[in-house]
Motif scaffolding. Structure first.
Motif, mmCIF file in Angstrom:
data_model
loop_
_atom_site.group_PDB
_atom_site.id
_atom_site.type_symbol
_atom_site.label_atom_id
_atom_site.label_comp_id
_atom_site.label_asym_id
_atom_site.label_seq_id
_atom_site.Cartn_x
_atom_site.Cartn_y
_atom_site.Cartn_z
ATOM 1 N N UNK A 81 4.259 6.394 3.375
ATOM 2 C CA UNK A 81 4.765 5.021 3.318
ATOM 3 C C UNK A 81 5.705 4.716 4.481
ATOM 4 N N UNK A 82 6.421 5.737 4.929
ATOM 5 C CA UNK A 82 7.410 5.564 5.987
ATOM 6 C C UNK A 82 6.820 4.990 7.257
ATOM 7 N N UNK A 83 5.532 5.291 7.486
ATOM 8 C CA UNK A 83 4.947 4.874 8.763
ATOM 9 C C UNK A 83 4.187 3.559 8.640
ATOM 10 N N UNK A 107 0.846 -1.208 0.000
ATOM 11 C CA UNK A 107 0.000 0.000 0.000
ATOM 12 C C UNK A 107 0.872 1.244 0.000
ATOM 13 N N UNK A 108 1.954 1.187 0.787
ATOM 14 C CA UNK A 108 2.850 2.340 0.864
ATOM 15 C C UNK A 108 3.517 2.599 -0.480
ATOM 16 N N UNK A 109 3.917 1.516 -1.137
ATOM 17 C CA UNK A 109 4.550 1.685 -2.455
ATOM 18 C C UNK A 109 3.570 2.288 -3.458
ATOM 19 N N UNK A 164 0.941 9.370 -5.249
ATOM 20 C CA UNK A 164 0.896 10.704 -4.644
ATOM 21 C C UNK A 164 2.267 11.349 -4.493
ATOM 22 N N UNK A 165 3.293 10.758 -5.000
ATOM 23 C CA UNK A 165 4.615 11.375 -5.011
ATOM 24 C C UNK A 165 5.195 11.504 -3.618
#
Lengths: 474, 327
Positions: free
Chosen positions: A110-112, A94-96, A102-103
């Motif tokens: 994504x980091x979290x 999902x983060x990828x 959304x850039x």
């Protein structure tokens, strides 16, 4: 000419109209604070939803595995470690995706993802393999007895039966007489947490499939690799290189957003115009005003003043929109040509609807009386909503082209067409401007006549027949 | 003398209802004209046509030498019967707004003028209050200021005294006189005829949309001679005794009770001063006064052509004293 026309008086009326609407606490809260709060709340809701911890479900699954093939695979698949591992993998995917869509903003999100996935508790299942010839009714009875009021009612814990899973004998190996494989059936205890139920469903189905591959002598890893087709993020080729593909946003999001924004600005100004006209009439200040300005000057001033209110909203919301596009690195979706067209067609739409509102406001004594006359205007305003899908899907279709020349909905249709990726023929845009200008002149002319008579009419609220009589009378 | 307002054969109808018919009118510059008549007579419609808020169906009209008031709105001050203020606006802002709409340049002079006027009407502390915080009477005075702030040549006041208490009525009367003394043409309408009698130098009576009288007050007074002598006996004497004493006097046609007062009606050819002397000496009197017909009496006499019954007269009098809207 029957009446003179003083532009300075018009601007004076417009100035008061604007100030009395836009410089009030109500407007500032409505126009600025509410959208700002929404912008702040929407991501917050996302974070809250992501971090909301479902209850940690613990309990037993009774398994009647008539095939004798699935139980081991299933218990492995639904073990605590396996569930947790799958959740982490899903969060990363999902983060990828967010990063790709959304850039920079998505990248920060994504980091979290790992922490989020880590924080969500996984269900803990215990398994009990029943005799393959067991009667599912008897197994279900164990659930029944543990229900509130049952003989074996007790607190939640590992012994609580969450589900009975009945797997057909031919679920993995087909019988010689049937082409199709057998299936399976779950029986859940009432109000079982949905995530736990979904985990059981997916886990059992996956396990049966795994066993079928193995029984058929197929290489499971090879099949997985064949099934997995990686698609790197789509790119658009531009003159200077490539950039992220935004065709979905461009073909649907921007046109619809432009149309809705234009509707909001048009009807906010129009509604205020209706309200202030009724207020001036009911507070009897209107005759004092008419001793200083002509009805036409008064109406024009009021319309221009409220146009300023609508424009203020547009500027504010457009600025927010452009800021969002910059944040998502998709500024290429909005051109100066689109922005210019937007303001031109807003003005045309606004003048037509504002004229109607001014006429209605002058004709009635209070807002309640305005409702019946407002109904057709509100229906007109809903037409662009009803038609946005066919127009956006085929901006140059016959329907879209015909609607381009039907005031007063034309400006909303045209802006959707201009905002869509398919270019609109220039002559159609020019002709639409002309047709709408004619619409504006006609509406203002009719409204001025109703306005002049209506302002000094008190008593019984008029119907449409009365309005037509006023137009003839004025 | 130039006419500030000139009307010739003006007619205005609303559907089948004729509000004004065949109106000819000349209002000389600098005069103080009173439009009087019962509610619904057509006064406000006439004024609205003068103001170009309504337009005549037929006839000619000129205001301050122009074909319509629209061309000279900044030279006219108008206080409509249906008046109001922007409730949420501050008083000074409202007056400044109205002043600017009337063509006054924004600036310190306008602010000072507003301040001075508010002091003049006894409301020096309301400049920063919202209009809705003022009483109705205060709002009415503020509206009067908005009407005269731009020093207009022509001031038109439609029922300016309605809703005012006696103290503020007197204040407004003084302000109207002041405007008139400054050379401005003033027209005001009222259905309370005594107000017109006290203030105007010229009266226009309107009834059922038609002008029924248009004369200077002096002319009206001289045309309508005293009709009787009002008297009030001392308490020591009974009314009957005093009536008997007066009724027997030479030149007294009859004695009647009207509006709670006793009136000795004068016979033909009797000199009023002689009649007063005779009544005063007929019995021990607390007061004796010559009764001149008021505008109300004159109006009733004109519209009924002197033929109305006592009941009809009473009804007309009640209509004249009724407080309400006008057409």
């Amino acid at each position: 000419m029957r009446q003179g026309f003083s532009f300075s008086k018009v601007m004076r009326v417009a100035g008061r109209e604007f100030a009395s609407t836009a410089l009030t606490k109500g407007f500032i809260i409505g126009a600025l604070v509410v959208p700002a709060a929404l912008v702040a709340i929407i991501p917050l809701i996302g974070v809250l939803a992501a971090t909301a911890k479902p209850p940690a479900v613990t309990g037993t699954i009774l398994v009647i595995d008539r095939s004798g093939e699935v139980y081991d695979t299933m218990t492995e698949r639904l073990s605590d470690e396996a569930i947790r591992e799958r959740r982490l993998a899903a969060a990363r995917r999902a983060a990828e995706f967010a990063e790709g869509t959304l850039g920079a903003f998505g990248s920060r999100m994504a980091g979290s993802s790992d922490q989020v996935a880590d924080a969500i508790p996984t269900p803990t299942f215990r398994f009990e393999l029943l005799d393959p010839d067991s009667d599912p009714e008897q197994a279900q009875e164990r659930i029944r007895q543990q229900l509130p009021g049952g003989a074996d009612e007790g607190p939640a814990g590992p012994d609580r039966v969450l589900a009975v899973v009945e797997i057909d004998a031919d679920a993995v190996v087909r019988s010689s007489t049937e082409d199709a494989y057998g299936g399976w059936q779950p029986f859940f205890r009432p109000r079982l947490n949905n995530e736990a139920a979904e985990e059981i469903r997916a886990g059992v189905a996956w396990s049966i499939r795994e066993r079928r591959y193995a029984e058929a002598g197929m290489d499971r890893d090879l099949i997985r690799r064949i099934d997995s087709v990686e698609q790197r993020s789509a790119q658009q080729v531009t003159r200077t290189g490539v950039q992220r593909d935004t065709s979905g946003l461009a073909s649907m999001g921007i046109p619809v957003a432009a149309m809705i924004l234009m509707l909001i600005a048009t009807f906010t100004g129009g509604q205020y115009l209706l309200t202030t006209t009724i207020e001036e009439k009911s507070s009897r200040v209107v005759e004092v005003l008419l001793s200083a300005v002509s009805p036409m000057e008064l109406m024009t001033g009021k319309i221009l003043g409220q146009m300023g209110v609508g424009l203020s909203l547009l500027v504010i919301y457009n600025a927010i929109g452009i800021f969002a596009l910059v944040a998502f690195s998709v500024t290429g979706l909005v051109s100066w040509h689109l922005l210019l067209s937007f303001f031109v067609f807003f003005a045309l739409a606004y003048f037509m609807f504002a004229a109607m509102m001014a006429a209605i406001g002058s004709a009635v004594n209070d807002l309640r009386e305005a409702q019946s006359l407002m109904t057709p205007v509100m229906l007109l305003s809903m037409v662009p909503y009803f038609l946005f899908f066919p127009v956006v899907r085929a901006p140059n279709s016959m329907l879209s082209t015909v609607l381009t020349f039907v005031p007063p909905i034309s400006p909303f249709i045209v802006i959707m067409r201009i905002a869509s990726p398919e270019p609109v023929p220039g002559w159609q845009v020019a002709a639409a401007v002309l047709v709408n200008l004619l619409g504006v002149v006609l509406m203002l002319w009719l409204a001025a006549k109703v306005f002049r008579v209506g302002l000094l009419m008190y008593g019984k609220p008029p119907n449409f027949r009365t309005l037509i009589r006023w137009v003839r009378m004025a | 003398m130039d006419s500030a307002i000139r009307m010739r054969g003006v007619r205005k109808a609303f559907g089948s209802k004729v509000a004004v018919e065949g109106m000819d009118l000349d209002v000389p510059t600098g005069s103080l004209h009173g439009f009087i008549g019962p509610n619904g007579a057509g006064k406000s419609t006439t004024i609205r046509m003068i103001m170009s808020i309504l337009f005549p169906d037929t006839g000619e009209l000129s205001v301050l030498g122009r074909r319509s008031a629209v061309e000279s709105k900044d030279r006219i001050g108008y206080l409509p019967e249906e008046r109001g203020v922007y409730k949420k606006m501050k008083v000074a802002s409202f007056l400044i707004h109205m002043g600017r709409l009337k063509g006054i340049d924004a600036g310190p002079a306008l602010k000072k003028s507003v301040h001075d006027w508010l002091e003049k009407i006894g409301l020096p502390d309301v400049a920063k209050k919202k209009c809705e915080e003022l009483s109705k009477g205060m709002q009415q005075k503020v509206q009067f200021v908005s009407c005269v702030l731009h020093e207009p040549d022509l001031i038109i006041l439609d029922e300016p005294f309605s809703g005012l208490d006696p103290v503020n009525m007197r204040l407004l009367r003084d302000l109207i006189r002041e405007q008139h003394d400054a050379g401005r043409t003033v027209i005001f309408s009222t259905h309370v005829m005594s107000q017109a009698e006290q203030l105007c130098d010229h009266i226009v009576m309107i009834h059922d949309g038609r002008k029924v009288l248009d004369d200077p007050v002096q002319t009206i007074r001289s045309r309508h001679k005293p009709t009787g002598v009002w008297f009030e006996p001392f308490e020591a004497i009974s009314e009957e005794q005093s009536i008997d004493a007066v009724r027997g006097l030479p030149g007294i046609a009859n004695v009647r009770r009207i509006d709670g007062k006793l009136e000795a009606l004068l016979g033909e050819g009797v000199r009023p001063d002689e009649a007063v002397r005779l009544v005063a000496s007929a019995a021990s009197m607390a007061s004796v006064d010559l009764h001149r017909p008021g505008l109300e009496d004159i109006f009733i006499q004109i519209v009924t052509d002197g033929q109305a019954s006592a009941d009809d007269r009473a009804q007309l009098r009640a209509a004249l004293r009724d407080i309400g809207g006008d057409a």
